[in-house]
Write a protein that holds these residues in place. Structure first.
Motif, short mmCIF file in Angstrom:
data_model
loop_
_atom_site.label_atom_id
_atom_site.label_comp_id
_atom_site.label_asym_id
_atom_site.label_seq_id
_atom_site.Cartn_x
_atom_site.Cartn_y
_atom_site.Cartn_z
N ALA A 12 0.86 -1.19 0.00
CA ALA A 12 0.00 0.00 0.00
C ALA A 12 0.90 1.24 0.00
N ARG A 14 1.12 5.23 -0.09
CA ARG A 14 0.24 6.38 0.20
C ARG A 14 0.90 7.72 -0.08
N HIS A 100 -4.31 11.72 7.15
CA HIS A 100 -3.98 10.57 6.31
C HIS A 100 -3.12 11.07 5.15
N LEU A 160 -5.53 1.40 -2.04
CA LEU A 160 -6.99 1.29 -2.11
C LEU A 160 -7.52 1.89 -0.81
N THR A 161 -8.38 2.86 -0.85
CA THR A 161 -9.04 3.32 0.37
C THR A 161 -10.55 3.14 0.21
N THR A 162 -11.18 2.84 1.34
CA THR A 162 -12.63 2.64 1.30
C THR A 162 -13.37 3.70 2.13
N PHE A 163 -12.64 4.69 2.61
CA PHE A 163 -13.26 5.72 3.47
C PHE A 163 -14.46 6.38 2.79
N ARG A 201 3.16 -10.58 6.09
CA ARG A 201 1.97 -11.40 5.90
C ARG A 201 2.13 -12.69 6.68
C1 LIG Z 1 -10.52 -3.71 1.37
C2 LIG Z 1 -9.36 -2.81 1.72
C3 LIG Z 1 -9.61 -1.56 2.24
C4 LIG Z 1 -8.56 -0.71 2.55
N1 LIG Z 1 -8.84 0.53 2.99
C5 LIG Z 1 -7.84 1.37 3.23
C6 LIG Z 1 -8.12 2.69 3.60
O1 LIG Z 1 -9.28 3.10 3.67
N2 LIG Z 1 -7.07 3.52 3.83
C7 LIG Z 1 -5.77 3.11 3.72
O2 LIG Z 1 -4.86 3.90 3.93
N3 LIG Z 1 -5.48 1.84 3.37
C8 LIG Z 1 -6.48 0.98 3.11
N4 LIG Z 1 -6.20 -0.29 2.69
C9 LIG Z 1 -4.80 -0.73 2.58
C10 LIG Z 1 -4.41 -1.65 3.73
O3 LIG Z 1 -4.22 -0.86 4.88
C11 LIG Z 1 -3.14 -2.38 3.33
O4 LIG Z 1 -3.45 -3.25 2.27
C12 LIG Z 1 -2.59 -3.21 4.48
O5 LIG Z 1 -2.32 -2.42 5.60
C13 LIG Z 1 -1.31 -3.93 4.06
O6 LIG Z 1 -0.34 -2.94 3.74
P1 LIG Z 1 1.00 -3.35 2.96
O7 LIG Z 1 0.57 -4.01 1.69
O8 LIG Z 1 1.74 -2.08 2.72
O9 LIG Z 1 1.73 -4.31 3.83
C14 LIG Z 1 -7.23 -1.14 2.37
C15 LIG Z 1 -6.98 -2.42 1.85
C16 LIG Z 1 -8.03 -3.23 1.50
C17 LIG Z 1 -7.74 -4.59 0.88
#
Ligand SMILES: Cc1cc2nc3c(=O)[nH]c(=O)nc-3n(C[C@H](O)[C@H](O)[C@H](O)COP(=O)(O)O)c2cc1C
Length: 222
Positions: A12, A14, A100, A160-163, A201
């Motif tokens: 992820a 950001r 954020h 991906l954010t779902t906020f 993981r």
């Molecule tokens: C369904 C889903 C919703 C998520 N929603 C958010 C979110 O709203 N904001 C955000 O910063 N990250 C969001 N993420 C990212 C997760 O935080 C991230 O995949 C997880 O912490 C693993 O991070 P990494 O791949 O960097 O290890 C989301 C991931 C998924 C799969």
């Protein structure tokens, strides 16, 4: 990149460098992502590429309200927005919570995508169960993850954010969503400031078991 390397290193991201995407990169990402599976091959997704800075800011501000609620629920000891163990409504959301990183810098993010889905395309086989439904998401989030995998394959990244889904009625009006279309995710895509290569993981043995949920763990290859 090798598929296995892409899957193992799609973190992820950001925060992004100021560099934009190379010409044609976003189209190529979506052109790969569209091969995602969906129930009945309905492909009910739509992608809005948000380039208007004022619209980005409105969407980020809506998202930030949910981010703050998320942090407040966590700080109160809850798994935020958990449907099984809902945090009570009365949790106070402090003013001094951290911003954020994606939402704070939304105007500078190289590409911002809002993915929506036409709910009329979904076959939700758990919709009559007496519990929170999860199957509908399976027809749309593989597409969303494909976007992130395809970005990674080009040396890019995103999150991906779902906020935004929590503010769907307001977002729907801002984005001119037709009836029956739901907000799935808001994504930022760009060249990540950091490209992690080792994701944290759980090992296979912690989640794969034989015959029953409490059966013996699946053995690693010898
Ligand atoms: C369904 C889903 C919703 C998520 N929603 C958010 C979110 O709203 N904001 C955000 O910063 N990250 C969001 N993420 C990212 C997760 O935080 C991230 O995949 C997880 O912490 C693993 O991070 P990494 O791949 O960097 O290890 C989301 C991931 C998924 C799969």
């Amino acid at each position: 990149m090798e598929l296995s390397d892409v899957m193992r290193t799609t973190a992820a991201a950001r925060a992004f460098t100021a560099e934009g995407l190379p010409p044609g990169a976003l189209h190529r990402i979506l052109d790969d992502a569209r091969f995602a599976p969906s129930g009945g091959n309905q492909q009910g997704w739509h992608v809005i590429v948000v380039r208007d800075p004022a619209l980005r800011r409105r969407l980020a501000d809506l998202s930030a309200a949910t981010w703050r609620r998320y942090l407040a629920e966590q700080a109160a000891g809850y798994r935020a927005f958990n449907p099984v163990d809902r945090a009570p409504d009365h949790i106070e959301v402090p003013d001094d919570l951290p911003a954020h990183p994606l939402l704070e810098a939304i105007e500078a993010v190289p590409e911002v995508l809002v993915v929506t889905v036409d709910l009329r395309t979904l076959a939700v086989t758990d919709c009559d169960l007496d519990r929170f439904s999860v199957v509908g998401g399976a027809s749309i989030y593989p597409f969303v993850h494909n976007i992130l995998l395809a970005a990674r394959n080009q040396g890019l990244g995103g999150v991906l954010t779902t906020f935004l889904a929590a503010s769907e009625p307001t977002a729907a009006a801002l984005l001119h969503l037709p009836d029956h279309h739901a907000v799935v995710a808001l994504l930022g895509i760009g060249r990540p400031v950091h490209q992690p290569t080792r994701l944290r993981r759980h090992p296979v043995a912690s989640f794969a078991t034989i015959d029953h949920h409490d059966g013996p763990p699946l053995d690693p290859p010898s």
